[in-house]
Enzyme design. Structure first.
Site, short mmCIF file in Angstrom:
data_model
loop_
_atom_site.label_atom_id
_atom_site.label_comp_id
_atom_site.label_asym_id
_atom_site.label_seq_id
_atom_site.Cartn_x
_atom_site.Cartn_y
_atom_site.Cartn_z
N ALA A 114 2.73 -0.77 5.10
CA ALA A 114 2.14 -0.84 6.44
C ALA A 114 1.73 -2.25 6.83
O ALA A 114 1.66 -2.58 8.02
CB ALA A 114 0.94 0.10 6.53
N HIS A 156 12.50 -2.21 2.84
CA HIS A 156 11.82 -0.96 3.20
C HIS A 156 12.69 0.21 2.80
O HIS A 156 13.91 0.19 3.01
CB HIS A 156 11.53 -0.91 4.71
CG HIS A 156 10.59 -1.98 5.14
ND1 HIS A 156 9.24 -1.88 4.95
CD2 HIS A 156 10.82 -3.18 5.70
CE1 HIS A 156 8.66 -2.98 5.39
NE2 HIS A 156 9.61 -3.79 5.85
N ARG A 202 4.28 11.00 -2.22
CA ARG A 202 3.92 10.83 -0.81
C ARG A 202 5.16 10.98 0.07
O ARG A 202 6.11 10.23 -0.07
CB ARG A 202 3.30 9.46 -0.61
CG ARG A 202 2.94 9.16 0.82
CD ARG A 202 2.30 7.76 0.91
NE ARG A 202 2.15 7.40 2.29
CZ ARG A 202 2.92 6.52 2.92
NH1 ARG A 202 3.88 5.89 2.28
NH2 ARG A 202 2.72 6.25 4.19
N ASP A 204 1.75 -15.52 6.50
CA ASP A 204 1.40 -16.93 6.30
C ASP A 204 1.50 -17.34 4.83
O ASP A 204 1.87 -18.48 4.53
CB ASP A 204 -0.01 -17.20 6.82
CG ASP A 204 -0.08 -17.24 8.34
OD1 ASP A 204 0.98 -17.20 9.01
OD2 ASP A 204 -1.21 -17.31 8.87
N GLU A 207 12.59 -9.09 2.41
CA GLU A 207 11.76 -7.95 2.80
C GLU A 207 12.60 -6.68 2.66
O GLU A 207 13.75 -6.65 3.10
CB GLU A 207 11.30 -8.13 4.25
CG GLU A 207 10.49 -6.98 4.79
CD GLU A 207 10.17 -7.14 6.28
OE1 GLU A 207 9.58 -6.20 6.83
OE2 GLU A 207 10.52 -8.17 6.89
N ASN A 254 8.06 -5.33 -0.44
CA ASN A 254 7.92 -4.21 0.47
C ASN A 254 6.43 -4.17 0.82
O ASN A 254 5.63 -3.65 0.04
CB ASN A 254 8.35 -2.89 -0.16
CG ASN A 254 8.26 -1.73 0.81
OD1 ASN A 254 7.55 -1.80 1.81
ND2 ASN A 254 8.94 -0.64 0.50
N PRO A 288 0.79 -1.22 0.00
CA PRO A 288 0.00 0.00 0.00
C PRO A 288 0.83 1.28 0.00
O PRO A 288 1.87 1.36 0.65
CB PRO A 288 -0.83 -0.10 1.28
CG PRO A 288 -0.22 -1.17 2.09
CD PRO A 288 0.53 -2.05 1.17
N ASN A 289 0.35 2.21 -0.78
CA ASN A 289 0.88 3.57 -0.92
C ASN A 289 2.18 3.65 -1.72
O ASN A 289 2.64 4.75 -2.02
CB ASN A 289 1.07 4.24 0.45
CG ASN A 289 -0.24 4.42 1.17
OD1 ASN A 289 -1.21 4.88 0.58
ND2 ASN A 289 -0.30 4.04 2.42
N HIS A 301 3.58 -4.57 9.55
CA HIS A 301 3.43 -4.48 10.99
C HIS A 301 2.21 -5.19 11.55
O HIS A 301 2.07 -5.29 12.76
CB HIS A 301 3.42 -3.00 11.40
CG HIS A 301 4.45 -2.21 10.67
ND1 HIS A 301 5.80 -2.42 10.83
CD2 HIS A 301 4.33 -1.25 9.71
CE1 HIS A 301 6.47 -1.59 10.03
NE2 HIS A 301 5.60 -0.89 9.35
N ARG A 326 6.16 0.81 14.05
CA ARG A 326 6.81 0.30 12.83
C ARG A 326 7.99 -0.63 13.12
O ARG A 326 8.58 -1.19 12.21
CB ARG A 326 7.31 1.47 11.97
CG ARG A 326 6.20 2.36 11.46
CD ARG A 326 6.76 3.42 10.52
NE ARG A 326 5.82 4.48 10.28
CZ ARG A 326 4.88 4.45 9.34
NH1 ARG A 326 4.75 3.39 8.56
NH2 ARG A 326 4.07 5.48 9.19
N ARG A 368 11.89 4.93 13.11
CA ARG A 368 10.62 5.64 12.99
C ARG A 368 9.74 5.35 14.19
O ARG A 368 10.21 4.92 15.23
CB ARG A 368 9.96 5.25 11.66
CG ARG A 368 10.86 5.69 10.47
CD ARG A 368 10.22 5.57 9.16
NE ARG A 368 9.02 6.40 9.09
CZ ARG A 368 8.09 6.23 8.17
NH1 ARG A 368 8.21 5.28 7.25
NH2 ARG A 368 7.03 7.01 8.14
N TYR A 381 10.48 9.13 1.74
CA TYR A 381 10.55 8.08 0.72
C TYR A 381 11.27 8.50 -0.56
O TYR A 381 11.45 7.68 -1.45
CB TYR A 381 9.13 7.59 0.37
CG TYR A 381 8.42 7.03 1.58
CD1 TYR A 381 8.81 5.82 2.13
CD2 TYR A 381 7.38 7.73 2.19
CE1 TYR A 381 8.17 5.30 3.25
CE2 TYR A 381 6.74 7.22 3.30
CZ TYR A 381 7.14 6.01 3.82
OH TYR A 381 6.51 5.49 4.93
N SER A 421 12.54 3.37 4.00
CA SER A 421 13.00 4.06 5.20
C SER A 421 13.45 3.04 6.23
O SER A 421 13.13 1.86 6.13
CB SER A 421 11.88 4.94 5.78
OG SER A 421 10.83 4.13 6.26
#
Length: 163
Positions: free
Chosen positions: A92, A115, A33, A102, A113, A89, A25-26, A95, A126, A122, A38, A117
């Site tokens: 959100a 990210h 954004r 799963d 994985e 990535n 998302p985002n 978290h 997070r 943060r 970012y 940032s």
């Protein structure tokens, strides 16, 4: 010859890997954004940079982005017989998504994985990742270049070139 060129020479066409890059998302709003967090690169910029790195490494990349948890789970499940590895990535969902965790665990596809940032510098909420325990590695805090690190690391892992 730099290390990426050496890796390319080690890879024959029959050894070409397929990796799916999933953005949650985002991340479709990269460049717009919160650019102070970012950066100003767009998702299209990221994909272009990664494709070039993939060519150097002898890796075919496909990309998927969704703001929906279920669509991300579907993409992971459908990746099982098509891809050698995943770079994700989860945004959100990192978290709190046990469903994405799963799906990764259930399909058994080597996953990194990433990210943009540093999630550990943060907000406190997070700092926990449901994904990290089922991933082969986590890269955080290097901007979009973290994806390149993830690609190089996953490539080496899949080819057995790691210590």
């Amino acid at each position: 010859m730099d290390s990426r060129e050496q890796e390319k020479h080690l890879n024959s066409p029959r050894d070409k890997l397929r990796i799916l890059v999933i953005n949650g998302p985002n991340l479709n709003r990269l460049g717009l954004r919160e650019p102070d967090i970012y950066g100003r690169f767009t998702l299209a910029d990221l994909e272009t940079i990664l494709r070039k790195e993939g060519e150097i490494l002898g890796v075919d990349l496909d990309f998927f982005q969704s703001n929906s948890e279920g669509a991300i789970v579907d993409a992971i499940q459908q990746a099982k017989d098509k891809y050698d590895g995943l770079i994700i990535n989860p945004g959100a969902y990192t978290h709190y998504s046990i469903a994405i965790r799963d799906a990764i665990a259930g399909e058994g596809i080597p996953t990194v994985e990433v990210h943009i940032s540093n999630i550990y510098r943060r907000e406190e909420f997070r700092h926990h990742s449901f994904i990290a325990p089922v991933a082969i590695g986590q890269i955080t805090g290097f901007g979009i270049y973290g994806y390149i690190l993830a690609l190089c690391g996953l490539n080496n892992y899949l080819r057995g070139n790691y210590a």
